[in-house]
Scaffold this motif. Structure first.
Motif, short mmCIF file in Angstrom:
data_model
loop_
_atom_site.label_atom_id
_atom_site.label_comp_id
_atom_site.label_asym_id
_atom_site.label_seq_id
_atom_site.Cartn_x
_atom_site.Cartn_y
_atom_site.Cartn_z
N GLN A 9 19.98 45.75 45.88
CA GLN A 9 20.19 46.08 44.47
C GLN A 9 19.39 47.27 43.98
N ASN A 10 18.09 47.34 44.30
CA ASN A 10 17.29 48.44 43.74
C ASN A 10 17.74 49.79 44.28
N PHE A 11 18.08 49.88 45.56
CA PHE A 11 18.54 51.15 46.12
C PHE A 11 19.92 51.53 45.57
N LEU A 12 20.75 50.52 45.28
CA LEU A 12 22.06 50.79 44.70
C LEU A 12 21.92 51.34 43.28
N LEU A 13 21.03 50.76 42.50
CA LEU A 13 20.81 51.23 41.13
C LEU A 13 20.25 52.65 41.12
N GLU A 14 19.45 52.97 42.14
CA GLU A 14 18.88 54.33 42.24
C GLU A 14 19.85 55.30 42.91
N LYS A 15 21.03 54.79 43.32
CA LYS A 15 22.07 55.59 43.99
C LYS A 15 21.57 56.25 45.27
N ARG A 16 20.73 55.53 45.99
CA ARG A 16 20.21 56.03 47.26
C ARG A 16 21.06 55.57 48.44
N ILE A 17 21.87 54.52 48.23
CA ILE A 17 22.78 54.02 49.25
C ILE A 17 24.10 53.63 48.60
N LEU A 18 25.11 53.41 49.42
CA LEU A 18 26.39 52.87 48.97
C LEU A 18 26.56 51.48 49.57
N ALA A 19 27.31 50.63 48.88
CA ALA A 19 27.55 49.27 49.37
C ALA A 19 29.04 49.00 49.45
N PHE A 20 29.45 48.36 50.53
CA PHE A 20 30.85 47.98 50.74
C PHE A 20 30.89 46.45 50.80
N GLU A 21 31.74 45.86 49.97
CA GLU A 21 31.85 44.40 49.95
C GLU A 21 32.59 43.90 51.18
N LEU A 22 32.17 42.74 51.65
CA LEU A 22 32.81 42.07 52.78
C LEU A 22 33.60 40.88 52.26
N PRO A 23 34.56 40.37 53.02
CA PRO A 23 35.32 39.19 52.56
C PRO A 23 34.39 38.05 52.19
N GLU A 24 34.61 37.45 51.01
CA GLU A 24 33.72 36.42 50.49
C GLU A 24 33.54 35.25 51.45
N TYR A 25 34.62 34.83 52.08
CA TYR A 25 34.54 33.65 52.94
C TYR A 25 33.72 33.91 54.20
N LEU A 26 33.51 35.18 54.53
CA LEU A 26 32.70 35.53 55.69
C LEU A 26 31.28 35.94 55.31
N ALA A 27 31.12 36.49 54.11
CA ALA A 27 29.84 37.12 53.76
C ALA A 27 28.94 36.25 52.90
N ALA A 28 29.49 35.23 52.21
CA ALA A 28 28.67 34.42 51.32
C ALA A 28 27.82 33.43 52.11
N ARG A 29 26.65 33.14 51.59
CA ARG A 29 25.78 32.15 52.23
C ARG A 29 24.90 31.48 51.19
N ASN A 30 24.48 30.28 51.50
CA ASN A 30 23.52 29.57 50.66
C ASN A 30 22.10 29.92 51.10
N MET A 31 21.18 29.88 50.14
CA MET A 31 19.76 29.86 50.44
C MET A 31 19.31 28.41 50.30
N TYR A 32 18.33 28.00 51.11
CA TYR A 32 17.98 26.58 51.19
C TYR A 32 16.50 26.32 50.92
N ILE A 33 16.24 25.18 50.26
CA ILE A 33 14.89 24.63 50.17
C ILE A 33 14.77 23.56 51.26
N ILE A 34 13.66 23.57 51.98
CA ILE A 34 13.46 22.56 53.01
C ILE A 34 12.09 21.88 52.82
N TYR A 35 12.03 20.60 53.18
CA TYR A 35 10.76 19.88 53.23
C TYR A 35 10.90 18.72 54.20
#
Length: 299
Positions: free
Chosen positions: A249-275
């Motif tokens: 996000q920060n590099f995108l806002l500064e226009k230092r890089i470009l981003a290409f979206e990937l298919p949602e069903y392949l690119a999405a992921r959960n972050m997890y809490i573990i204990y």
């Protein structure tokens, strides 16, 4: 086996001297020798080879040293937790994305509401956090991949997604107009990947496999263990990469890089809490857990 024996052994290894170890622990040198002898008798192995001029730590001694350091650290944390109730410390282990881009937004707010609670955070890759949690080094872990270990409770708490990032130039700007259709073409470019063991790397592997691409047929120019370094390398023109959208996000806002979206069903992921299942979370850790779930709402 007693704590005092392990403390004597650890101090001898660190000081490389029975005399210096005795002075540091304020006990006699014969007592140090007795502690080492008792350990060797109980473990049925030689830990330290001693001559009149020097000592040598055996391979088994080196192995015990690592275990002993963990045991003594856990003992100290147990004493602190039980005897200093006014200072409540939550030990967190977090992989790159949670530690750098999620928790920094959440911890200050919780800290303002709970001034008597403190945090100690250690960063590693997802597998390193899982291992550390099992070793008792953390109260909670935050990782970027699901954990199937039966000893651990693994709960999703928010989502992230993978994007393909490129340098900013006319070639990539022209491809950006094609959107997702350009992704397969972009993967022919020099590619920078994360190190093995990270959640991002695992998701990138899954995406490449689902796209019918084998890593050995790609032009992988580097493996880097830091998202910030990857972004700088991409911005500098070394290649393209698959990284977390949050990290980009920060590099995108500064226009230092470009981003290409990937298919949602392949690119999405959960972050997890573990204990750990066998670990009763202190009330203040449970309170923090409720706060995290309420703020992220598992999105």
């Amino acid at each position: 086996m007693e704590f005092k024996q392990l403390q004597s052994f650890v101090t001898v290894v660190q000081q490389q001297s029975f005399t210096k170890a005795a002075a540091q622990l304020y006990i006699s040198q014969p007592t140090i020798s007795t502690h080492i002898y008792q350990l060797e008798e109980e473990l049925h192995t030689k830990l330290i080879l001693r001559t009149t001029k020097s000592i040598t730590i055996t391979p088994k001694g080196r192995e015990l040293y690592g275990y002993a350091m963990n045991i003594l650290e856990l003992k100290q944390r147990m004493l602190e937790a039980c005897s200093v109730e006014s200072k409540r410390i939550i030990h967190l282990g977090a992989s790159t994305i949670p530690s750098a881009y999620i928790l920094p937004q959440l911890l200050p707010e919780f800290g303002r509401e709970h001034e008597d609670i403190y945090f100690v955070m250690n960063q590693s890759d997802s597998q390193g956090i899982i291992d550390g949690l099992k070793d008792g080094l953390f109260n909670l872990g935050f990782i970027g991949m699901a954990c199937q270990d039966e000893e651990i409770i693994c709960q999703p708490f928010c989502q992230d997604r993978l994007v393909l990032i490129t340098p900013v130039n006319e070639h990539f700007l022209a491809l950006q107009a094609e959107g997702g259709a350009a992704v397969m073409e972009l993967l022919k470019e020099p590619l920078i990947l994360r190190e093995k063991g990270s959640g991002s790397e695992k998701l990138a592997e899954q995406f490449l496999a689902s796209s019918g691409l084998q890593e050995e047929k790609l032009h992988v120019v580097a493996r880097v263990n830091d998202q910030e370094a990857i972004k700088n390398l991409v911005a500098g023109g070394l290649g393209v990469s698959l990284i977390s959208e949050r990290a980009a996000q920060n590099f995108l806002l500064e226009k230092r890089i470009l981003a290409f979206e990937l298919p949602e069903y392949l690119a999405a992921r959960n972050m997890y809490i573990i204990y750990r299942k066998d670990y009763l979370l202190p009330s203040y850790v449970q309170e923090f857990l409720r706060f995290i779930n309420a703020k992220t709402n598992k999105k």
